[in-house]
Design an enzyme around this catalytic site. Sequence first.
Site: not given
Ligand code: UD1
Ligand code: CA
Length: 471
Positions: A17, A21, A82, A388, A394-395
């Site tokens: 991801g 935020r 991904q 003291a 040096n430069y």
């Molecule tokens: C997710 C959970 C939520 C949980 C929370 C806990 C889902 C749908 N929701 O929400 O229920 O309470 O974590 O912290 O799973 N990521 C990918 N590929 C993507 C999207 C995300 O690899 O397409 C990875 C992100 O890099 C991250 C993790 O998955 O490390 C979680 O993604 P994030 O978007 O932070 O999920 P939350 O909204 O926190």
């Molecule tokens: Ca998260």
Amino acid sequence: MPTHSQANWNAIILAAGEGTRMKSSRPKVLHEIAGRALVSWVVQTALDAGASRCLVVVGHGRDDVERELSTRFGERVEMVLQPEQRGTGDAVRCAIEAEDALDGRLVVLYGDCPLIPARLLQNLVDRSEQTNADLGLVTATLANPSGYGRIVRNGAGSVLRIVEDRDCSPDQLAIEEVNPGLYAVGAGFLRKAIAELTPENAQGQLYLTDVVELAATRGEVVDLEGDMADLTGVNDQRDLAVAASTRRRRMAEELARSGVAVTDLDTLYMEAACEVEPGAMLGANVHLRGHCVVRAGAHIDVGCVLTNVVVEKDAKVLPYTVATDSTIGEGAQVGPFSHLRPQTDLGPRSKVGNFSETKKTTVGPGSKVNHLSYVGDGVIGEGVNIGAGTIFCNYDGAQKHTTVIEDGVFIGSDTQLIAPVTVKKGAYVASGTTVTDDVPEGALALSRVKQETKQGYAARLRERLRRKKKP
Ligand code: UD1
Ligand code: CA
């Protein structure tokens, strides 16, 4: 290191991801707590808990994420791409499609949850194995659950499904039991369930959390209660700060428990790769960054900031010293208010005192640079006294040059040594000298304007100056 779980299992860590935020150009999972990327904390936990294989799903900022992971873990992690971030379910799909051979129990973790203890992962795997559940998950209760997926249970108390924060009805928003996001799922079941996910939700994504409902309707779900303090997910800078301070506090407590005298558990900051031996003392507001080693009997007093510094046995680092890429020898003393810049190597029992700055300099055993001096590009022998206000010049504006001070030399206060220059064994440089030529062994070097003294002249001078002053 925790003992490994008996079971054979593989970890899938989601780290593709973007983390919008965070409002940062860096991929979210590369933000650091205690000097280590979020995703690396998670990988380390999976390895400590005994994962046979550890797959990390990468996407956004993948080059940087892959570099971090392969530098730190080498062959022990495998990356899966991904291509488009279409949700956590899609991320898991990428991993299981790329790896036909993945079987047994798969533990799925999010790369933004950096505080999970290895013990909790093992318990989750063990419980899932024992009950032979299709899916095991951890849940936790939170007074302010906003942002997290909520756990929906039936009248009998069994987990039915997870509803994401954005998809919750007002009633569901009030549920305080949340999904911290760690699951142990049978590979066969996970393959089938992932294929059935649909993006019918507020974000139009494939949610891994929907797999829970499929498991609950078709088979067996087992859940385990976790402590939210271990399970914080990092979505924004505030979460990062909270996770960092939890980790910082835990590391300070661990050190204290191991036998390090920690003056203030609330302000000691130490990065993950630092090592402090039992019997050392660390004062309030001490920061140990990078790879520091602090040996037994060493004292690091209040407010010192050390980065990649080795502090040998019984050395004392007095308050507010800043040191980088340096070694402080056994029984040596530095500070207060000293600045050791890179490649300073202080010998045993040597001293660098207040307001002195060093750079790329070795100081021999028992030698002293006690007050207000600058020694850069220097080689200082044994038993040398640097008075003291001494400056190693040096430069020359183009190049750096070396100053060599051999054993037993005495350098008087307010001396400038114009490098390259050598002061040979046992020589004596008188205060206020500008040393431009090498000083031979045992010689005295002295360059001063002869003093002129005029008896009774002070009052006359003052009177003259007063008259000159404009009214
Ligand atoms: C997710 C959970 C939520 C949980 C929370 C806990 C889902 C749908 N929701 O929400 O229920 O309470 O974590 O912290 O799973 N990521 C990918 N590929 C993507 C999207 C995300 O690899 O397409 C990875 C992100 O890099 C991250 C993790 O998955 O490390 C979680 O993604 P994030 O978007 O932070 O999920 P939350 O909204 O926190
Ligand atoms: Ca998260």
